[in-house]
Each structure stands twice: as C-alpha cells, then as structure tokens.
Design a protein around this motif. Structure first.
Motif, PDB file in Angstrom:
ATOM      1  N   HIS A   1       6.222  12.651 -11.392  1.00  0.00           N
ATOM      2  CA  HIS A   1       8.175  13.171 -10.828  1.00  0.00           C
ATOM      3  C   HIS A   1       8.344  15.041 -10.823  1.00  0.00           C
ATOM      4  O   HIS A   1       8.081  15.084 -11.802  1.00  0.00           O
ATOM      5  CB  HIS A   1       8.959  12.307 -11.974  1.00  0.00           C
ATOM      6  CG  HIS A   1       7.948  10.835 -12.525  1.00  0.00           C
ATOM      7  ND1 HIS A   1       9.180  10.185 -12.514  1.00  0.00           N
ATOM      8  CD2 HIS A   1       6.777  10.414 -12.682  1.00  0.00           C
ATOM      9  CE1 HIS A   1       8.205   8.548 -12.240  1.00  0.00           C
ATOM     10  NE2 HIS A   1       7.061   9.024 -12.514  1.00  0.00           N
TER      11      HIS A   1
ATOM     12  N   TRP B   1       9.579   2.203 -17.460  1.00  0.00           N
ATOM     13  CA  TRP B   1       7.863   2.872 -15.976  1.00  0.00           C
ATOM     14  C   TRP B   1       6.908   3.063 -17.049  1.00  0.00           C
ATOM     15  O   TRP B   1       5.692   2.449 -16.458  1.00  0.00           O
ATOM     16  CB  TRP B   1       7.764   4.418 -15.481  1.00  0.00           C
ATOM     17  CG  TRP B   1       8.271   4.784 -14.619  1.00  0.00           C
ATOM     18  CD1 TRP B   1      10.113   5.047 -14.351  1.00  0.00           C
ATOM     19  CD2 TRP B   1       7.973   4.538 -13.549  1.00  0.00           C
ATOM     20  NE1 TRP B   1      10.714   5.305 -13.358  1.00  0.00           N
ATOM     21  CE2 TRP B   1       9.137   5.379 -12.805  1.00  0.00           C
ATOM     22  CE3 TRP B   1       6.384   4.863 -12.853  1.00  0.00           C
ATOM     23  CZ2 TRP B   1       8.617   5.290 -11.133  1.00  0.00           C
ATOM     24  CZ3 TRP B   1       6.672   4.718 -11.489  1.00  0.00           C
ATOM     25  CH2 TRP B   1       7.090   4.957 -10.442  1.00  0.00           C
TER      26      TRP B   1
ATOM     27  N   ARG C   1      16.672   1.811 -11.658  1.00  0.00           N
ATOM     28  CA  ARG C   1      16.060   3.061 -11.352  1.00  0.00           C
ATOM     29  C   ARG C   1      17.612   3.708 -10.903  1.00  0.00           C
ATOM     30  O   ARG C   1      17.845   4.782 -11.795  1.00  0.00           O
ATOM     31  CB  ARG C   1      14.979   3.889 -10.302  1.00  0.00           C
ATOM     32  CG  ARG C   1      13.459   3.823 -10.628  1.00  0.00           C
ATOM     33  CD  ARG C   1      12.230   3.914  -9.743  1.00  0.00           C
ATOM     34  NE  ARG C   1      13.145   2.450  -8.796  1.00  0.00           N
ATOM     35  CZ  ARG C   1      11.791   2.849  -7.447  1.00  0.00           C
ATOM     36  NH1 ARG C   1      11.422   4.760  -7.331  1.00  0.00           N
ATOM     37  NH2 ARG C   1      12.126   2.123  -6.891  1.00  0.00           N
TER      38      ARG C   1
ATOM     39  N   TYR D   1      15.561  14.642  -7.604  1.00  0.00           N
ATOM     40  CA  TYR D   1      14.804  14.440  -8.535  1.00  0.00           C
ATOM     41  C   TYR D   1      13.493  12.491  -7.419  1.00  0.00           C
ATOM     42  O   TYR D   1      14.252  11.997  -6.510  1.00  0.00           O
ATOM     43  CB  TYR D   1      15.537  12.906  -9.893  1.00  0.00           C
ATOM     44  CG  TYR D   1      14.585  12.329 -10.876  1.00  0.00           C
ATOM     45  CD1 TYR D   1      13.180  12.422 -10.886  1.00  0.00           C
ATOM     46  CD2 TYR D   1      14.846  10.455 -10.604  1.00  0.00           C
ATOM     47  CE1 TYR D   1      12.031  11.651 -11.299  1.00  0.00           C
ATOM     48  CE2 TYR D   1      13.870   9.745 -10.576  1.00  0.00           C
ATOM     49  CZ  TYR D   1      12.693  10.533 -11.567  1.00  0.00           C
ATOM     50  OH  TYR D   1      11.962   9.309 -11.599  1.00  0.00           O
ATOM     51  N   SER D   2      12.553  13.386  -8.408  1.00  0.00           N
ATOM     52  CA  SER D   2      12.381  12.007  -7.405  1.00  0.00           C
ATOM     53  C   SER D   2      11.172  11.563  -7.707  1.00  0.00           C
ATOM     54  O   SER D   2       9.865  12.248  -9.102  1.00  0.00           O
ATOM     55  CB  SER D   2      10.981  12.230  -5.870  1.00  0.00           C
ATOM     56  OG  SER D   2      10.266  11.300  -5.049  1.00  0.00           O
ATOM     57  N   ASP D   3      10.461  10.537  -8.036  1.00  0.00           N
ATOM     58  CA  ASP D   3       8.896   9.897  -9.009  1.00  0.00           C
ATOM     59  C   ASP D   3       7.952   9.843  -8.083  1.00  0.00           C
ATOM     60  O   ASP D   3       7.127   9.019  -7.930  1.00  0.00           O
ATOM     61  CB  ASP D   3       9.696   8.338  -9.274  1.00  0.00           C
ATOM     62  CG  ASP D   3      10.315   7.410  -8.821  1.00  0.00           C
ATOM     63  OD1 ASP D   3       9.875   7.408  -7.456  1.00  0.00           O
ATOM     64  OD2 ASP D   3      10.888   6.799  -9.482  1.00  0.00           O
TER      65      ASP D   3
END
Length: 274
Positions: free
Chosen positions: A103, A148, A160, A181-183
């Motif tokens: 993340h 998660w 999400r 933001y990235s997962d």
C-alpha cells in the motif's frame, strides 16, 4: 506547496517526462526543495525511490527519466516540509504491507491536531517519522485492517470506497487533504484544497484529472512537456492525476471532497463532485 502526480495505464509504461516536470516544480530555485519520491508498482510489490533533497537537482531523477521501470501504476510526490525534519524518514510516498499487498500513500496539505484527534487513531500502526501525512496513512491502515484481514484478494471496491469516503471527510476536518492512495489493485485520489505558494488561503481544486487513449503512431498532444507516456502497446488507456494541470489538454478539476477510483487507465468509480 507539495506536488502530487499519479499515472495509471492499461499497459506497462514509463513516467519519463512526467517525472521531469514534477522535478522542475521541486527545484531549489522554485522554493520546494525538501524531498521527492516516486513509487512504481510491479505487480503487488513496489519499486520505491526517494531522496530528502531537491528533485530538480537530483541525478537519480535524471536516471529514472531514462532507466525507470515500466509500470501500470506510479505515484510521485514533491515535498515542501511543514511538519517533520528534512530527512529520508519523512519523505513521501510512504509504503506499508497489508493483506499481502503493498500500500502506498502520498498527501498534500497540513493537518492540525492530528495526533490527538480520535479520527486519526493509529491502533497497531505506528509512524516511523514525524509528519502528519504518515500519521494519516497509519490511521488509514488501521481502518483498512479489518477489511483486508484474511482476504485472499482485494476487498470489494464498494467497501473500500465507502471506507475512504469516511476517512477523507475526517481528514478534511483537520486541514487540506489532497491524497493519492493505492493498494496495488486500485488507485484512489481525493481532491480537496490547494494552499497557494504566496500563502493565500487554501481553495479548490487540489487535484486535476486527465484521461487519454494513447496511440503509438499518433503525434503527442501540444505542449506535452511533462506527461509523455511511453508504452510498448500500440494503443493503451492512460489516466493522470496531478496537483496542477500539466498540459493544455482537457484536464478536469476534482471537486472539493471528490474521491475517484482508477484501474488500468480507466475511471472506475467516483464519489462527490458534479
């Protein structure tokens, strides 16, 4: 003012000149000289490069312009320090593992009373540095943990999005809250307010969005100084998000409080705005 830039594409591509443009905004001459970083997703992992120095003067930035890894998702940040010393530990983007995914988080703005706010509770996640941005990232991870936990694949996008909409609202209550933001599965971007370099009060837009269908045989758009996207595929989708419009193309400002979700160069979902 900090600068944010994200690239999402349907085929692996290089940020190349996008990184150069962002670096020029972070030159010591421009007054933003406190650090830079760029995260290139490689599957669920990330190649992360950071330096606590002016990006415009960095030999590493110049190297990445020609030798940086291809990616379908990249996140960049130029730092203007307001909280936390100028050192590596306070340089964005920040990166943590959760649920077997890497993340990444980058924030533009200054939050007040974040250390005592109940909405920024950290739970099991602790910042390594002293910035409000890393504290916010840890608070976000604390909220994401249950979603998660035990997941064999990314949780539903709707879940999400709902969590991030609530988190973004709590951030806005503390100060300017533009963030990327990235997962590893999806890129999320939240636009709020931009603090002007002359110290004028913050006002929207805090982020801009551009969608493209790129053709390898087509000439680049006019004044494409910073957003040339080099990909092997003859045709690919690309979506860019930046603190300011980087070309004379049809960038769309994100409305104050708007959250978007992006995957492989396509806009998947949005909340807020018109």
């Amino acid at each position: 003012m900090c600068e944010l830039l994200a690239l999402s594409t349907s085929e692996p591509a290089q940020l190349t000149f996008s990184l150069h443009t962002l670096a020029s905004r972070g030159s010591a001459q421009g007054g933003v000289h406190d650090g830079w970083g760029v995260a290139f997703y490689q599957g669920v992992d990330v190649a992360l490069f950071r330096e606590p120095r002016a990006a415009g003067d960095s030999a590493l930035v110049r190297y990445l312009e020609t030798e940086g890894p291809s990616t379908t998702l990249g996140i960049s940040h130029i730092r203007h320090a307001t909280l936390g010393t100028v050192q590596f530990v306070n340089t964005q983007p920040f990166m943590r593992e959760l649920g077997g995914h890497t993340h990444v988080f980058a924030h533009n703005g200054t939050l007040v009373n974040f250390q005592t706010s109940p909405t920024m509770a950290l739970a099991a996640y602790s910042p390594v540095g002293q910035t409000d941005s890393e504290h916010a990232f840890c608070a976000l991870l604390a909220r994401l943990h249950t979603l998660w936990a035990g997941a064999s694949s990314p949780p539903p996008l709707e879940a999400r999005m709902a969590l991030l909409v609530a988190f973004a609202a709590d951030m806005r209550a503390l100060g300017p809250a533009n963030f990327l933001y990235s997962d590893g599965d999806t890129l999320f971007a939240h636009g709020h307010r931009r603090i002007h370099a002359d110290g004028e009060p913050a006002e929207p837009p805090g982020l801009w969005l551009l969608e493209r269908v790129c053709m390898s045989a087509a000439p680049p758009p006019a004044h494409q100084d910073g957003v040339a996207i080099e990909a092997d595929a003859e045709e690919h989708d690309a979506l860019l998000i930046a603190s300011v419009a980087l070309t004379d193309e049809a960038w769309r400002p994100l409305a104050e409080g708007e959250l978007v979700a992006v995957r492989q160069g396509k806009l998947l979902a949005r909340h807020g705005g018109v």
